[in-house]
Design a protein around this motif. Structure first.
Motif, PDB file in Angstrom:
ATOM      1  N   ARG B  26      -3.161   6.659   1.868  1.00 53.05           N
ATOM      2  CA  ARG B  26      -1.874   6.585   1.285  1.00 53.05           C
ATOM      3  C   ARG B  26      -0.841   5.816   2.129  1.00 53.05           C
ATOM      4  NH1 ARG B  26      -2.180  12.454  -1.820  1.00 53.05           N
ATOM      5  NH2 ARG B  26      -3.930  11.917  -3.265  1.00 53.05           N
ATOM      6  N   LYS B  27      -0.844   5.937   3.253  1.00 51.06           N
ATOM      7  CA  LYS B  27       0.222   5.815   4.073  1.00 51.06           C
ATOM      8  C   LYS B  27       0.103   4.294   4.577  1.00 51.06           C
ATOM      9  CE  LYS B  27       2.004   9.940   6.101  1.00 51.06           C
ATOM     10  NZ  LYS B  27       2.144  10.697   7.246  1.00 51.06           N
ATOM     11  N   GLY B  28      -0.898   3.345   4.110  1.00 51.10           N
ATOM     12  CA  GLY B  28      -1.015   1.837   4.400  1.00 51.10           C
ATOM     13  C   GLY B  28      -2.161   1.140   4.009  1.00 51.10           C
ATOM     14  N   PRO B  29      -2.336  -0.208   4.225  1.00 51.41           N
ATOM     15  CA  PRO B  29      -3.611  -0.531   3.706  1.00 51.41           C
ATOM     16  C   PRO B  29      -4.734  -0.542   4.595  1.00 51.41           C
ATOM     17  CG  PRO B  29      -2.380  -2.202   4.717  1.00 51.41           C
ATOM     18  CD  PRO B  29      -1.414  -1.002   5.048  1.00 51.41           C
ATOM     19  N   ILE B  30      -5.882  -0.155   3.812  1.00 50.70           N
ATOM     20  CA  ILE B  30      -7.091   0.071   4.425  1.00 50.70           C
ATOM     21  C   ILE B  30      -8.050  -0.456   3.417  1.00 50.70           C
ATOM     22  CG2 ILE B  30      -6.859   1.893   6.099  1.00 50.70           C
ATOM     23  CD1 ILE B  30      -8.322   3.725   4.059  1.00 50.70           C
ATOM     24  N   ASP B  31      -9.469  -0.887   3.795  1.00 47.70           N
ATOM     25  CA  ASP B  31     -10.473  -1.387   2.996  1.00 47.70           C
ATOM     26  C   ASP B  31     -11.611  -0.224   3.168  1.00 47.70           C
ATOM     27  OD1 ASP B  31      -9.519  -4.106   2.573  1.00 47.70           O
ATOM     28  OD2 ASP B  31      -9.656  -4.398   4.796  1.00 47.70           O
TER      29      ASP B  31
END
Lengths: 114, 454
Positions: B26-31
């Motif tokens: 939720r706190k930033g972009p990941i794949d």
């Protein structure tokens, strides 16, 4: 002069069975050659005394400015067999950093160690 | 091909911070989100749970987590890999399917990887004349076969890549290596192959760096530990990998902790053996080829990694019952705290002897004096305010261990004065699981990848 290794390095330790590993990392790049010279497998074995029942092995990682030590037969059997508070060898890092090593006055000066 | 792939670590062990994987999503972009749930001892605990309840034997935490993050990972197209399946991989996968269905998500593909659990096949291997010996001691498996509680092969990235190639959103396996959980997404995204040893070593070392979660982003970090910010809100590490084989270790913005060259170096050396030969099922990685450079705030760039051809063996972790143990504690206070604790230890040992109890080992530690650094700590100050006596026993006879646990509390009214710290009651008796690490030829092991869909 003699200095405690905490002035020259940081460290992390862990376990594999009854063997503890301690990675010792130079605080600055120019300290690494001192670690290679002073922190030998023999001296580490002597430092730990009765705590390490087996051999001590050392590996060099010049790319990381680090040495890795394997302290065999040092965890009371290791895993769930061990009765030790520190059965996983987590505090062997700081135990090794208690060691005193010899540095020359010039080295102490250039590193800013009084 | 993606220009970069972000693999985030969400769990360093079974019991790690429950909020960490949620923050990663939720706190930033990941794949990709990878979660390691299995320590060596975990498999035998799970086998015991399953023996009592056939539907148990995996990390329930993982199912609760998926329930929480499923809407996020679908919306953001994040894939999740873990070894939470323990000794009941299909049970875990079905529980996840049920949760997804409850939430009304259709078409979620769950990859299920099995074949690591070889406990039912051990006798078959021995009958075929296959030698399985303890790597450390040379002891043959036959000597402990009747005491085995769990036996699992460490599987590498191959079945994970297969599951990703088949479109799995959530992957569950048993004894998968922690490093494979990071390597597999990079292979899947960048088209890396199982004969390119350098690429395999790159993904493996990336995996090693993040497999212990916060331990590479400021947790348990000795270097300048007083100045590591906001550990209450620690951001777990993220690998940002590029097709050329370089990667950056980082974490989300506005999280605590630190990713720095010293923090990454400490994690690289954690549980390290021979750095030239870090052996996994996929590759033999060389840690002396790693080059670290500063890439800005909370960013460390990793390059130069080389690897060598893998071995023809899988590592097997076998756990077997090896007796019983118990540990009791009492706290003695000033004045003469250490002297009192030592006197109590002498009295207790004499009583155990008089009772005729037999133990393989009795270990006394004085917490506050020598429990971590032994004799290296030197003599404690005369006015030490308090000392905890900690005495442990282990042996083959459970009754003797149980009898020991009844000798701790009596010391309070029949031993040295000013003693406390007994509120927990009698100490527990625990079964000891010993480890039998071994190697087994890869061609004997059949891994299976299945996809179940909601």
């Amino acid at each position: 002069m003699k200095v405690e290794l905490t002035k020259l390095a940081h460290a992390r330790s862990g376990d594999k069975g009854d063997t503890a590993n301690v990675g010792v990392i130079a605080l600055k790049d120019d300290i690494y050659p001192i670690l290679v010279r002073e922190v030998t497998a023999e001296k580490v074995k002597e430092h730990f005394g009765e705590i390490v029942k087996g051999d001590v092995e050392r590996f060099e990682l010049p790319n990381l400015g680090a040495l890795n030590f394997l302290l065999h037969e040092s965890l009371g059997g290791g895993g769930t067999l061990s009765l030790m508070t520190d059965a996983q060898g987590k505090t062997f890092s700081t135990a090794l950093l208690r060691m005193h090593v010899d540095i020359s006055d010039e080295e102490a000066d250039s590193l800013g160690i009084a | 091909m993606k220009e970069k792939v972000r693999v985030a670590s969400g769990q360093g062990f079974w019991g790690d911070m429950l909020t960490a994987p949620i923050d990663q999503v939720r706190k930033g972009p990941i794949d990709y989100l990878m979660l390691d749930y299995l320590a060596e001892v975990t498999m035998s605990i799970m086998q015991k749970q399953r023996a009592r309840r056939p539907e148990a034997g995996y990390a329930r935490d993982y199912v609760s987590l998926i329930k929480e993050i499923l809407p996020d990972i679908i919306e953001k197209d994040i894939k999740v890999l873990s070894n939470a399946g323990g000794v009941n991989v299909m049970g875990c996968a079905e529980a996840i399917r049920d949760v997804a269905q409850e939430l009304g998500h259709k078409g979620v593909k769950i990859g299920v990887i099995t074949g690591d659990d070889i406990m039912p096949r051990l006798q078959e291997f021995l009958d075929k004349g296959i030698e399985i010996n303890n790597m450390d001691t040379g002891e043959p498996l036959a000597d402990i076969l009747d005491k085995v509680q769990a036996a699992n092969v460490y599987l590498g990235a191959r079945p994970l890549v297969e599951a990703l190639d088949q479109g799995a959103r959530i992957i569950v396996g048993g004894r998968l290596t922690d490093t494979g959980l990071t390597l597999a997404p990079l292979m899947h995204e960048f088209g890396w192959t199982f004969d390119n040893w350098n690429q395999l070593a790159i993904g493996t070392i990336a995996g090693h760096i993040i497999e212990c979660g916060g331990q590479c982003s400021g947790g348990n970090c000795q270097y300048d530990w007083q100045n590591i910010p906001d550990l209450e809100d620690i951001g777990f590490p993220i690998i940002e990998a590029y097709p050329n084989g370089e990667f950056v270790v980082t974490k989300h913005e506005n999280t605590g902790g630190i990713v720095s060259i010293p923090s990454v170096k400490e994690q690289l050396l954690y549980e390290m053996g021979d750095p030239h030969e870090y052996i996994t099922p996929d590759v033999v990685a060389d840690f002396t080829t790693i080059n670290l450079t500063d890439d800005g705030e909370n960013r460390v760039r990793v390059s130069g990694i080389q690897g060598k051809e893998n071995t023809e063996f899988y590592k097997v972790s076998i756990a077997y019952s090896s007796g019983w143990k118990s540990v009791g504690t009492l706290v003695y206070s000033y004045p003469d705290a250490y002297e009192k604790a030592k006197a109590a230890d002498r009295i207790l040992r004499k009583r155990l002897e008089n009772l005729g109890l037999e133990f393989d080992v009795i270990l006394t530690e004085f917490v506050g004096v020598n429990a971590t650094h032994g004799h290296l700590s030197g003599e404690p100050p005369k006015d030490i305010p308090e000392v905890q006596l900690r005495i442990g026993v282990r042996g083959q006879n459970r009754d003797d261990i149980t009898r020991f646990t009844k000798e701790i509390a009596p010391l309070i009214l029949t031993g040295p004065p000013a003693v406390t710290g007994f509120a927990g009651g009698r100490p527990k008796v625990e079964e000891i699981m010993a480890y039998f690490p071994a190697l087994i030829p890869k061609d004997l092991i059949e891994t299976k990848v299945e996809i179940i869909e909601t």
